[in-house]
Motif scaffolding. Structure first.
Motif, PDB file in Angstrom:
ATOM      1  N   ILE A 133       0.834  -1.198   0.000  1.00  0.00           N
ATOM      2  CA  ILE A 133       0.000   0.000   0.000  1.00  0.00           C
ATOM      3  C   ILE A 133       0.869   1.248   0.000  1.00  0.00           C
ATOM      4  O   ILE A 133       0.576   2.230  -0.686  1.00  0.00           O
ATOM      5  CB  ILE A 133      -0.954  -0.014   1.217  1.00  0.00           C
ATOM      6  N   GLY A 134       1.968   1.205   0.756  1.00  0.00           N
ATOM      7  CA  GLY A 134       2.898   2.321   0.783  1.00  0.00           C
ATOM      8  C   GLY A 134       3.464   2.625  -0.595  1.00  0.00           C
ATOM      9  O   GLY A 134       3.657   3.794  -0.959  1.00  0.00           O
ATOM     10  N   GLU A 135       3.740   1.577  -1.370  1.00  0.00           N
ATOM     11  CA  GLU A 135       4.241   1.762  -2.736  1.00  0.00           C
ATOM     12  C   GLU A 135       3.227   2.526  -3.577  1.00  0.00           C
ATOM     13  O   GLU A 135       3.578   3.455  -4.307  1.00  0.00           O
ATOM     14  CB  GLU A 135       4.514   0.408  -3.394  1.00  0.00           C
ATOM     15  N   LEU A 136       1.956   2.122  -3.488  1.00  0.00           N
ATOM     16  CA  LEU A 136       0.910   2.764  -4.282  1.00  0.00           C
ATOM     17  C   LEU A 136       0.693   4.207  -3.837  1.00  0.00           C
ATOM     18  O   LEU A 136       0.592   5.121  -4.665  1.00  0.00           O
ATOM     19  CB  LEU A 136      -0.391   1.967  -4.178  1.00  0.00           C
ATOM     20  N   ILE A 137       0.623   4.418  -2.529  1.00  0.00           N
ATOM     21  CA  ILE A 137       0.393   5.770  -2.020  1.00  0.00           C
ATOM     22  C   ILE A 137       1.525   6.716  -2.399  1.00  0.00           C
ATOM     23  O   ILE A 137       1.313   7.919  -2.583  1.00  0.00           O
ATOM     24  CB  ILE A 137       0.186   5.726  -0.490  1.00  0.00           C
ATOM     25  N   ALA A 138       2.719   6.180  -2.566  1.00  0.00           N
ATOM     26  CA  ALA A 138       3.875   7.010  -2.935  1.00  0.00           C
ATOM     27  C   ALA A 138       3.792   7.505  -4.375  1.00  0.00           C
ATOM     28  O   ALA A 138       4.618   8.327  -4.796  1.00  0.00           O
ATOM     29  CB  ALA A 138       5.163   6.229  -2.727  1.00  0.00           C
ATOM     30  N   ILE A 139       2.802   7.025  -5.129  1.00  0.00           N
ATOM     31  CA  ILE A 139       2.626   7.432  -6.522  1.00  0.00           C
ATOM     32  C   ILE A 139       1.540   8.506  -6.583  1.00  0.00           C
ATOM     33  O   ILE A 139       0.353   8.212  -6.437  1.00  0.00           O
ATOM     34  CB  ILE A 139       2.217   6.231  -7.400  1.00  0.00           C
ATOM     35  N   PRO A 140       1.906   9.768  -6.789  1.00  0.00           N
ATOM     36  CA  PRO A 140       0.914  10.844  -6.772  1.00  0.00           C
ATOM     37  C   PRO A 140       0.121  10.992  -8.062  1.00  0.00           C
ATOM     38  O   PRO A 140      -0.991  11.529  -8.056  1.00  0.00           O
ATOM     39  CB  PRO A 140       1.758  12.095  -6.511  1.00  0.00           C
ATOM     40  N   ASP A 141       0.671  10.542  -9.182  1.00  0.00           N
ATOM     41  CA  ASP A 141       0.042  10.738 -10.482  1.00  0.00           C
ATOM     42  C   ASP A 141      -1.086   9.740 -10.725  1.00  0.00           C
ATOM     43  O   ASP A 141      -0.943   8.539 -10.457  1.00  0.00           O
ATOM     44  CB  ASP A 141       1.086  10.602 -11.591  1.00  0.00           C
ATOM     45  N   PHE A 142      -2.205  10.227 -11.223  1.00  0.00           N
ATOM     46  CA  PHE A 142      -3.388   9.383 -11.455  1.00  0.00           C
ATOM     47  C   PHE A 142      -3.066   8.222 -12.399  1.00  0.00           C
ATOM     48  O   PHE A 142      -3.307   7.052 -12.078  1.00  0.00           O
ATOM     49  CB  PHE A 142      -4.518  10.254 -12.037  1.00  0.00           C
ATOM     50  N   ALA A 143      -2.537   8.524 -13.570  1.00  0.00           N
ATOM     51  CA  ALA A 143      -2.261   7.489 -14.568  1.00  0.00           C
ATOM     52  C   ALA A 143      -1.219   6.490 -14.071  1.00  0.00           C
ATOM     53  O   ALA A 143      -1.341   5.281 -14.324  1.00  0.00           O
ATOM     54  CB  ALA A 143      -1.800   8.136 -15.874  1.00  0.00           C
ATOM     55  N   ASP A 144      -0.211   6.969 -13.363  1.00  0.00           N
ATOM     56  CA  ASP A 144       0.820   6.069 -12.844  1.00  0.00           C
ATOM     57  C   ASP A 144       0.256   5.148 -11.763  1.00  0.00           C
ATOM     58  O   ASP A 144       0.652   3.982 -11.653  1.00  0.00           O
ATOM     59  CB  ASP A 144       1.994   6.864 -12.280  1.00  0.00           C
ATOM     60  N   ALA A 145      -0.678   5.667 -10.953  1.00  0.00           N
ATOM     61  CA  ALA A 145      -1.321   4.839  -9.931  1.00  0.00           C
ATOM     62  C   ALA A 145      -2.179   3.757 -10.581  1.00  0.00           C
ATOM     63  O   ALA A 145      -2.207   2.601 -10.121  1.00  0.00           O
ATOM     64  CB  ALA A 145      -2.167   5.702  -9.011  1.00  0.00           C
ATOM     65  N   VAL A 146      -2.868   4.108 -11.658  1.00  0.00           N
ATOM     66  CA  VAL A 146      -3.654   3.113 -12.402  1.00  0.00           C
ATOM     67  C   VAL A 146      -2.733   2.037 -12.959  1.00  0.00           C
ATOM     68  O   VAL A 146      -3.023   0.839 -12.878  1.00  0.00           O
ATOM     69  CB  VAL A 146      -4.447   3.795 -13.539  1.00  0.00           C
ATOM     70  N   ALA A 147      -1.600   2.450 -13.510  1.00  0.00           N
ATOM     71  CA  ALA A 147      -0.644   1.493 -14.075  1.00  0.00           C
ATOM     72  C   ALA A 147      -0.122   0.550 -12.987  1.00  0.00           C
ATOM     73  O   ALA A 147       0.045  -0.661 -13.225  1.00  0.00           O
ATOM     74  CB  ALA A 147       0.517   2.240 -14.733  1.00  0.00           C
ATOM     75  N   TRP A 148       0.135   1.079 -11.785  1.00  0.00           N
ATOM     76  CA  TRP A 148       0.591   0.232 -10.675  1.00  0.00           C
ATOM     77  C   TRP A 148      -0.477  -0.805 -10.340  1.00  0.00           C
ATOM     78  O   TRP A 148      -0.164  -1.999 -10.146  1.00  0.00           O
ATOM     79  CB  TRP A 148       0.889   1.087  -9.452  1.00  0.00           C
ATOM     80  N   ALA A 149      -1.720  -0.392 -10.258  1.00  0.00           N
ATOM     81  CA  ALA A 149      -2.805  -1.319  -9.932  1.00  0.00           C
ATOM     82  C   ALA A 149      -2.942  -2.394 -11.007  1.00  0.00           C
ATOM     83  O   ALA A 149      -3.147  -3.576 -10.697  1.00  0.00           O
ATOM     84  CB  ALA A 149      -4.117  -0.549  -9.773  1.00  0.00           C
ATOM     85  N   GLU A 150      -2.807  -2.006 -12.263  1.00  0.00           N
ATOM     86  CA  GLU A 150      -2.899  -2.970 -13.363  1.00  0.00           C
ATOM     87  C   GLU A 150      -1.741  -3.961 -13.323  1.00  0.00           C
ATOM     88  O   GLU A 150      -1.891  -5.114 -13.763  1.00  0.00           O
ATOM     89  CB  GLU A 150      -2.917  -2.228 -14.696  1.00  0.00           C
ATOM     90  N   ALA A 151      -0.610  -3.553 -12.781  1.00  0.00           N
ATOM     91  CA  ALA A 151       0.573  -4.430 -12.716  1.00  0.00           C
ATOM     92  C   ALA A 151       0.558  -5.353 -11.506  1.00  0.00           C
ATOM     93  O   ALA A 151       1.446  -6.202 -11.378  1.00  0.00           O
ATOM     94  CB  ALA A 151       1.840  -3.569 -12.701  1.00  0.00           C
ATOM     95  N   HIS A 152      -0.438  -5.207 -10.609  1.00  0.00           N
ATOM     96  CA  HIS A 152      -0.521  -6.032  -9.413  1.00  0.00           C
ATOM     97  C   HIS A 152      -1.900  -6.687  -9.286  1.00  0.00           C
ATOM     98  O   HIS A 152      -2.607  -6.509  -8.288  1.00  0.00           O
ATOM     99  CB  HIS A 152      -0.239  -5.181  -8.162  1.00  0.00           C
ATOM    100  N   PRO A 153      -2.309  -7.480 -10.285  1.00  0.00           N
ATOM    101  CA  PRO A 153      -3.662  -8.058 -10.284  1.00  0.00           C
ATOM    102  C   PRO A 153      -3.926  -9.020  -9.131  1.00  0.00           C
ATOM    103  O   PRO A 153      -5.052  -9.078  -8.626  1.00  0.00           O
ATOM    104  CB  PRO A 153      -3.760  -8.766 -11.637  1.00  0.00           C
ATOM    105  N   ASP A 154      -2.917  -9.767  -8.715  1.00  0.00           N
ATOM    106  CA  ASP A 154      -3.122 -10.721  -7.621  1.00  0.00           C
ATOM    107  C   ASP A 154      -3.407 -10.001  -6.305  1.00  0.00           C
ATOM    108  O   ASP A 154      -4.227 -10.450  -5.498  1.00  0.00           O
ATOM    109  CB  ASP A 154      -1.901 -11.633  -7.461  1.00  0.00           C
ATOM    110  N   LEU A 155      -2.749  -8.898  -6.081  1.00  0.00           N
ATOM    111  CA  LEU A 155      -2.949  -8.114  -4.864  1.00  0.00           C
ATOM    112  C   LEU A 155      -4.266  -7.342  -4.922  1.00  0.00           C
ATOM    113  O   LEU A 155      -5.022  -7.322  -3.951  1.00  0.00           O
ATOM    114  CB  LEU A 155      -1.787  -7.138  -4.688  1.00  0.00           C
ATOM    115  N   VAL A 156      -4.545  -6.743  -6.045  1.00  0.00           N
ATOM    116  CA  VAL A 156      -5.756  -5.929  -6.206  1.00  0.00           C
ATOM    117  C   VAL A 156      -7.014  -6.791  -6.180  1.00  0.00           C
ATOM    118  O   VAL A 156      -8.046  -6.385  -5.638  1.00  0.00           O
ATOM    119  CB  VAL A 156      -5.668  -5.110  -7.515  1.00  0.00           C
TER     120      VAL A 156
END
Length: 274
Positions: A133-156
């Motif tokens: 969660i800390g990794e995701l929160i450290a990403i302030p940009d909307f599109a970059d946060a979406v990309a992080w979520a898409e790259a972690h399907p097992d966690l999401v």
């Protein structure tokens, strides 16, 4: 003026079309607030203004903030999607878009103001995923946060529980930041609540499985029972409450944490009866 009063206060409610958000907006109007609402569908509440918004779209968020304009005393984030939507859309509305929306409003919230967010007891495991969660929160940009979520399907996963974990964790983290400009931030974590979204939850998990989480009160919450504590948290009466997750769940989380509720056994029993 009474610390319980909203008279003369200018507030914004996201998710005012139905459920907890509608109940929150309706009660705030009754309390004398100037209530501006946003949602993807028009609200039945008699608001000072209504603006259509899609929290999945940063441009829509920017336009809504500008349309309402001015300064506010409190922000109520009640919008959300269930797991019947694609996981990435759930993440956008429940966390990524909600964060972007909140940060757009932050410079416009008057000193002494507050932010209230609806998360869920589904996010009670946030500390188990603190590093991720800390990794995701450290990403302030909307599109970059979406990309992080898409790259972690097992966690999401289906998006719902994880988005609520992140929102809860983010609330605690932001409490140390927003207070420096005189703005408090808190969230309520509801247990199962009777809203128009409930059939979506039941279509995924079944009513019996959902009712595992109504222990020990053994009934589901009404939407207004979630609105009341959220309104309290954003009131002057809660002036020393900040960065807090308020479980509004009839005692479920407390029962689990003290070993009075056997959640695994309850789930197995519910599954056997389906």
């Amino acid at each position: 003026m009474s610390v319980w009063s909203y008279k003369g206060k200018r507030v914004v409610v996201a998710g005012c079309f139905s459920g907890m958000g509608e109940a929150t907006a309706r009660e705030l109007v009754a309390l004398g607030a100037e209530v501006h609402g946003v949602d993807i569908k028009e609200s039945p509440v008699p608001l000072a203004s209504f603006t259509k918004i899609d929290l999945r779209d940063p441009a829509s968020i920017d336009a809504a903030v500008e349309a309402i304009g001015g300064e506010i005393d409190a922000l109520f984030n009640c919008a959300g999607l269930p797991q019947t939507f694609p996981a990435i859309e759930v993440m956008k509305v429940n966390y990524i878009g909600m964060r972007y929306w909140t940060e757009k409003w932050l410079p416009r919230i008057r000193k002494g103001g507050a932010i209230g967010i609806i998360t869920s007891t589904a996010g009670m495991g946030h500390m188990l995923h603190a590093r991720e969660i800390g990794e995701l929160i450290a990403i302030p940009d909307f599109a970059d946060a979406v990309a992080w979520a898409e790259a972690h399907p097992d966690l999401v996963g289906d998006g719902y529980a994880f988005s609520k974990e992140v929102s809860s964790f983010w609330t605690m983290l932001m409490g140390t930041i927003t207070i420096k400009q005189g703005v408090r931030i808190n969230c309520v974590a509801p247990g199962p609540t009777e809203t128009p979204m409930m059939p979506d939850f039941e279509s995924v998990a079944s009513a019996k499985m959902i009712d595992v989480f109504i222990q020990p009160i053994n009934r589901r919450s009404k939407a207004v029972e979630q609105a009341y504590p959220l309104i309290f948290l954003n009131s002057d009466a809660a002036s020393f409450i900040n960065g807090h997750i308020l479980n509004v769940d009839g005692g479920f989380v407390g029962g689990v944490m003290t070993g009075q509720i056997d959640i695994q056994g309850s789930i197995e029993k519910a599954m056997a009866s389906i």
